[in-house]
Motif scaffolding. Structure first.
Motif, PDB file in Angstrom:
ATOM      1  N   GLU A 183      -9.445   7.445 -10.905  1.00  0.00           N
ATOM      2  CA  GLU A 183      -8.169   6.842 -11.297  1.00  0.00           C
ATOM      3  C   GLU A 183      -8.030   6.683 -12.807  1.00  0.00           C
ATOM      4  N   PRO A 193       2.613   3.119  -4.772  1.00  0.00           N
ATOM      5  CA  PRO A 193       2.567   4.489  -5.312  1.00  0.00           C
ATOM      6  C   PRO A 193       3.954   5.089  -5.555  1.00  0.00           C
ATOM      7  N   SER A 217      -0.898  -0.226  -9.012  1.00  0.00           N
ATOM      8  CA  SER A 217      -0.938   0.684  -7.866  1.00  0.00           C
ATOM      9  C   SER A 217      -2.339   1.272  -7.677  1.00  0.00           C
ATOM     10  N   SER A 218      -2.944   1.739  -8.769  1.00  0.00           N
ATOM     11  CA  SER A 218      -4.268   2.363  -8.678  1.00  0.00           C
ATOM     12  C   SER A 218      -5.325   1.382  -8.192  1.00  0.00           C
ATOM     13  N   LEU A 260       0.828  -1.206   0.000  1.00  0.00           N
ATOM     14  CA  LEU A 260       0.000   0.000   0.000  1.00  0.00           C
ATOM     15  C   LEU A 260       0.865   1.260   0.000  1.00  0.00           C
ATOM     16  N   ILE A 261       1.980   1.211   0.701  1.00  0.00           N
ATOM     17  CA  ILE A 261       2.883   2.367   0.750  1.00  0.00           C
ATOM     18  C   ILE A 261       3.841   2.371  -0.431  1.00  0.00           C
ATOM     19  N   ARG A 316      -4.819   0.136  -4.547  1.00  0.00           N
ATOM     20  CA  ARG A 316      -5.258   1.169  -3.601  1.00  0.00           C
ATOM     21  C   ARG A 316      -6.782   1.190  -3.506  1.00  0.00           C
ATOM     22  N   SER A 348      -7.959  -1.490  -1.336  1.00  0.00           N
ATOM     23  CA  SER A 348      -7.454  -1.401   0.036  1.00  0.00           C
ATOM     24  C   SER A 348      -8.174  -0.374   0.889  1.00  0.00           C
ATOM     25  N   LEU A 349      -8.745   0.633   0.283  1.00  0.00           N
ATOM     26  CA  LEU A 349      -9.203   1.792   1.035  1.00  0.00           C
ATOM     27  C   LEU A 349     -10.718   1.994   1.014  1.00  0.00           C
ATOM     28  N   PRO A 367      -5.589  -7.090  -2.112  1.00  0.00           N
ATOM     29  CA  PRO A 367      -5.708  -6.708  -0.699  1.00  0.00           C
ATOM     30  C   PRO A 367      -6.628  -7.620   0.092  1.00  0.00           C
TER      31      PRO A 367
END
Length: 407
Positions: free
Chosen positions: A258, A220, A235-236, A216-217, A239, A242-243, A315
């Motif tokens: 995105e 990006p 990445s997009s 997650l970190i 995320r 995950s969120l 995720p």
């Protein structure tokens, strides 16, 4: 598995058999995430008795806490408990691939895909979802809301969820129900904690959670160095998976931000794909496969669709596999058992609220809709029809009504 299972249910099905169970669900589970939980309850608690009512409700409560698609996460958890990591992959693949493949094909140019299924037939499928969810709510309430206090928690949770129909409201309901349960209830010795058949150690779980946080970190940062191509897409979509709390519909604005502003997918294509995703069985997160296949950059097509599909669900695998070992330990704690008594009643309240909005409100518009819902419920509960047969029958009935109306 609980001790009153018949011998046939106690025998472990093969990995292929597990995949086929979820494949059938992936082909017939219309109605969105709440309906999916109803299908899972009927299949794995009522019919096959893979899980007890309490264990199933505990899994649902855990997945409600986690970000991502709750129904898919429950399916992944069931596969993980039955056959470990291969079982998690098999359950996810069976439940997810039918709609993902259909959406990729739609993205590749089947322009008339939506017209192949009459709107009336789709409406019939929504009516079936009403019966499926109603059956699940009744069965869970009968087992988990056994006294006035639990029924009260269920009723208040349903009211709050209807007044605050968002992820924050859902999480608040679960947290408040757990607090009330911890303060008001004592663990029931007659229903002692039932350990889940874990296939993941706490050490492995901790590693999976650390991997989730690292991706997650780190993704990006990596995508900033490679702004075009697969890394940026991964990445997009990672995320997005995950969120987001609250299911597939909540992920829509995040995915749109995105892919549409950067010009990866135009807005008309985005909305057309989202409309097609509504007509699919299985999880709404398979919309990611459509977007990946529709990209105006490389990779696109099949490669892009599969990459984005795997990225948005990754995720869920990491969170479920990482959380279950610790969740099972918490479930065995006396105070946590009391909290779970409240949480389970709150979860039934959330399902009861969802039975009205969006399941009922999107399907029951006139007396004939209500009549079909009654028939579907009777077929499920008293005639003991399997859900897939009810789905096909009501879908065909809806299509027939549409044809007669046009005639």
């Amino acid at each position: 598995m609980h001790p009153d299972q018949p011998a046939s249910a106690q025998r472990q099905e093969s990995l292929w058999g597990l995949f086929l169970i979820f494949l059938r669900l992936g082909l017939t589970s219309f109605g969105g995430p709440v309906a999916h939980l109803g299908y899972f309850h009927n299949e794995f608690v009522t019919k096959r008795r893979f899980l007890s009512e309490r264990s199933y409700a505990d899994l649902v409560a855990l997945c409600q806490f986690l970000p991502g698609p709750a129904s898919s996460q429950v399916g992944i958890a069931i596969g993980l408990l039955r056959h470990g990591y291969p079982g998690a992959i098999a359950s996810w693949a069976g439940f997810t691939l039918p709609s993902a493949i259909a959406l990729i094909l739609f993205a590749l140019g089947i322009a008339h895909f939506g017209t192949l299924v009459p709107a009336e037939a789709l409406h019939g499928l929504k009516v079936v979802a009403v019966a499926i969810v109603a059956q699940a709510v009744w069965a869970m309430a009968r087992n988990l809301c056994t006294d006035a206090a639990r029924i009260s928690i269920m009723a208040v949770a349903a009211c709050i969820a209807l007044l605050l129909p968002n992820a924050v409201g859902q999480l608040s309901v679960i947290a408040a129900a757990g607090l009330v349960g911890m303060l008001a209830f004592k663990p029931d010795a007659a229903h002692a904690h039932e350990s889940l058949p874990l296939r993941v150690s706490r050490r492995t779980g901790a590693c999976l959670l650390l991997l989730f946080a690292g991706l997650l970190i780190g993704l990006p940062i990596l995508a900033a160095s490679f702004p075009h191509g697969a890394i940026a897409d991964i990445s997009s979509f990672f995320r997005a998976g995950s969120l987001v709390f609250g299911g597939g519909h909540v992920v829509l604005p995040l995915l749109q931000s995105e892919v549409v502003p950067p010009g990866l997918v135009d807005n008309d294509t985005f909305l057309a794909g989202y409309g097609a995703a509504q007509a699919m069985p299985g999880p709404l997160f398979t919309f990611a496969a459509f977007l990946g296949a529709s990209m105006n950059s490389s990779p696109s097509g099949w490669a892009g669709g599969l990459i984005c599909l795997l990225a948005i669900f990754a995720p869920s695998f990491l969170l479920v596999g990482g959380a279950i070992p610790f969740w099972d330990g918490l479930r065995g704690n006396a105070r946590m058992q009391a909290a779970l008594a409240g949480i389970n009643a709150g979860v039934v309240g959330l399902l009861l609220a969802a039975l009205y909005q969006p399941v009922w409100t999107s399907a029951i518009h006139q007396p004939s809709d209500f009549a079909m819902a009654i028939l579907a419920l009777v077929a499920l509960v008293f005639w003991k029809w399997p859900p897939w047969l009810v789905v096909l029958s009501l879908g065909a009935a809806g299509g027939a009504i549409g044809v007669m109306g046009q005639g």
